[in-house]
Every structure is written in C-alpha cells, then in structure tokens.
Write an enzyme that holds these catalytic residues in place. Structure first.
Site, short mmCIF file in Angstrom:
data_model
loop_
_atom_site.label_atom_id
_atom_site.label_comp_id
_atom_site.label_asym_id
_atom_site.label_seq_id
_atom_site.Cartn_x
_atom_site.Cartn_y
_atom_site.Cartn_z
CE LYS A 1 9.65 -15.26 9.55
NZ LYS A 1 9.38 -16.12 8.39
NE ARG B 1 8.68 -20.49 1.85
CZ ARG B 1 8.18 -19.79 2.85
NH1 ARG B 1 7.62 -18.61 2.64
NH2 ARG B 1 8.19 -20.29 4.08
CE1 TYR C 1 1.03 16.34 -3.44
CE2 TYR C 1 1.16 14.85 -1.56
CZ TYR C 1 1.67 15.92 -2.28
OH TYR C 1 2.81 16.55 -1.86
CG MET D 1 7.15 10.98 2.65
SD MET D 1 8.64 11.63 1.86
CE MET D 1 8.49 10.93 0.22
#
Length: 355
Positions: A34, A128, A251, A298
């Site tokens: 999956k 669940r 940063y 990033m």
C-alpha cells in the site's frame, strides 16, 4: 545536476521477504504494498516480491494500479470496498476484499460472488476497523451460507510493545473467536508480531515495514534483525565555508557556532521530503557521520564538517539515510517513524533501481 536521488535495492527487498519466510515458514505471506509500496514505488516492489503469496493494498484504486502493471498475484484490499460498485469491480480484477462493517456485509450478500475469499475483520482492541466478535459470528454464518471462503483477521495496536497488556487481550479475543468459527483460515501478524509471536503466525502473515528494511521496534535496529535497507537517500555537498566562532547559521538563527567551523551545504531539504523538524540528526560523508546544524530549509541543509578526518570536496556524495545511517535513526530525530519518512518523500529526488 543537483543529484538528489533515491536508490532502490531490489536484492535487499527480496532478502527481507526471505527473512519473513524464515520467521514464518509454514504461513502464507501477504506482502503489504500500500501507499506506493511504502513510498518505494509499486512497479519496483512488485518485481522483487514475486515470491509473495499475495499482495496487500489499502483500497481498490491501489489494486487497480497493480493490475495495470500486468501483475497477476492475488490481491487483498484491507479496507474493503467503499461502495457496491467497488465490490463488484473488485471481483472483476480478482481482488479479495476485507469486510469490517455492516454495510460491506450487505453488499457482499446483495451481490454474491460464489467461492470468493473474504477477509473478515474483527475488532479485538485496536478500535479502528472491525466487527465486534458477536457481529463476526453472525456475518461468518451468512457469508458461508452464501458460498464465500473466509479468512478471519484482526490488527494489533501494540505489537511493537510486546509487554503491553492490550496484546494479550487481543490475542485471547481473537483465538477464542477463531475456535468458535473453525474450520477457518486466520491472520493476526504484522511485521512486529511476526518476529514476536511465532505461535500466532497462523495461515497468513502480513509483513509491511520489515520488507523495506526498517525495524518495527524502537529497541532493535534493522541490522540486528538482519533486515537490509531497500532505500538509500543520497545527494551532494554543494558549498563549503569557513566561519568563525560565535556566529549563527540558518533560518531563525537557531544555531550558534562554538568554535571556528568548516560549514558544508547539502542539496537536500524538506521540499525533498527530508523532515524539517529533525533534532540532533547526522548525515554520512565518505563513510563518516557528521552533525546537521541549523534549521532544515526547503532545498538545503547545513552540516559541520570540522571533525572530518578526510577533507571533503565539493560534489562529495552525502548519504541522508541508507546503509551508513538508518532511516529509523532519522525518524527518531524527527520524532516520528520510518514509515512516514518513506511515504512523505517528494518526487524531486530522482529514483534509480539497483541490483
């Protein structure tokens, strides 16, 4: 080229599948693929998992993706159909569905597929998905009368914590129900349970994270379990600077040097899927582990090269995780698990398959 890349080792994936066979030699293996094979790429994983007895996916679209690749192995859809139409279409592509709620049971009885296999899921304490034990007994009788074959299944909430009291509750509930429904095939074990409870392997085991070379336990490394990392995340060193003591880096000025520092800049960031929240993580250059300093950006991150015994050069390879440093170590530094790091990788790093 920026050269941020993901290397996928097919032999390692096959090795880990064989480790499952060693743990559970008398059980069938439902190999979980999956979420695009836990972020490793479905097409890649299917090639290396041809010896699995069946493939496990979360929902119908993932089963369709497997068939679109030409794979003919049995498929189990562990969340089952989301509509009557999906129930009908699943049978057309020979995908077995789980039933974990009354509505799915109604669809199976409304549109009977003779001799089809259903994975009947009981809630034993995960709370669940799953029918209650009482609902399961009723559903099993109805489905058998309609001509279906059944596999009784459940899911552990704490298999990675073997001493947790809920484990025994779940085991007792499941085995009691299984005895009431005999003869019936059954499946309990995910990766952690496969390693922990050989007496619970039953007819089917359902390995997931161990296939991809990550440990399901916080106190055992993948290496200790003889699992091989399937994915390596690598990039390059793109800049170096000499900076003084007492200056800030990155940063938010969250890191201040305490000595003259040889600073390196690495082409990897949270835009690639490397977690911004890592704390006290390391990377590997020339086989040596060095610390990440400052905040993850990033597209880049910064490292302290000062203590390297071999002087690095621009374009030196940097290993973010793989053989030199495990994904589980990075996950721990980010306060998460390897599953998340695998599946959150962006498509910016180029994928390559190795043998």
């Amino acid at each position: 080229m920026r050269d941020a890349r993901v290397l996928l080792n097919a032999k390692a994936l096959t090795h880990n599948l064989h480790r499952v066979r060693e743990y559970a030699p008398h059980s069938h293996i439902l190999a979980m693929v999956k979420a695009d094979a836990y972020g490793h790429g479905l097409a890649f994983a299917l090639t290396a998992l041809q010896d699995a007895d069946a493939l496990g996916v979360a929902f119908f679209q993932e089963a369709q993706d497997i068939r679109a690749l030409g794979n003919t192995q049995p498929i189990v859809v562990i969340e089952g159909a989301f509509s009557l139409e999906e129930w009908i279409e699943s049978s057309k592509i020979d995908a077995q569905c789980a039933i974990h709620q009354e509505r799915q049971l109604e669809w199976a009885l409304q549109h009977i597929i003779p001799n089809a296999t259903i994975w009947l899921k009981v809630n034993t304490g995960m709370n669940r998905l799953g029918l209650t034990p009482e609902q399961t007994i009723t559903a099993a009788a109805q489905l058998r009368a309609a001509g279906y074959q059944l596999v009784l299944t459940t899911h552990f909430a704490n298999a990675d914590e073997p001493d947790h009291p809920i484990n025994q509750q779940q085991i007792d509930t499941f085995l009691t129900l299984k005895a009431q429904l005999e003869p019936i095939q059954a499946s309990m074990c995910n990766s952690a349970a496969i390693m922990q409870w050989p007496e619970l392997h039953l007819d089917w085991v359902r390995p997931g994270i161990m296939l991809y070379g990550s440990s399901p336990f916080a106190d055992h490394t993948a290496q200790q379990l003889n699992l091989q990392p399937v994915m390596s995340l690598k990039t390059r060193l793109i800049a170096m600077h000499q900076i003084a003591a007492g200056v800030t880096v990155g940063y938010g000025a969250r890191y201040t040097t305490t000595r003259p520092t040889h600073l390196g800049v690495v082409a990897m960031g949270y835009g690639d899927g490397y977690p911004r929240v890592v704390d006290h993580a390391q990377i590997s250059i020339n086989g040596q582990l060095i610390p990440i300093i400052g905040r993850i950006s990033m597209d880049m991150l910064t490292v302290d090269l000062t203590d390297l015994s071999i002087c690095p050069t621009l374009d030196d390879e940097v290993v973010m995780w793989g053989n030199e440093i495990s994904v589980d170590q990075i996950a721990a530094a980010a306060g998460t698990i390897g599953y998340e790091l695998f599946t959150r990788l962006s498509m910016r790093p180029v994928r390559y398959i190795t043998q």
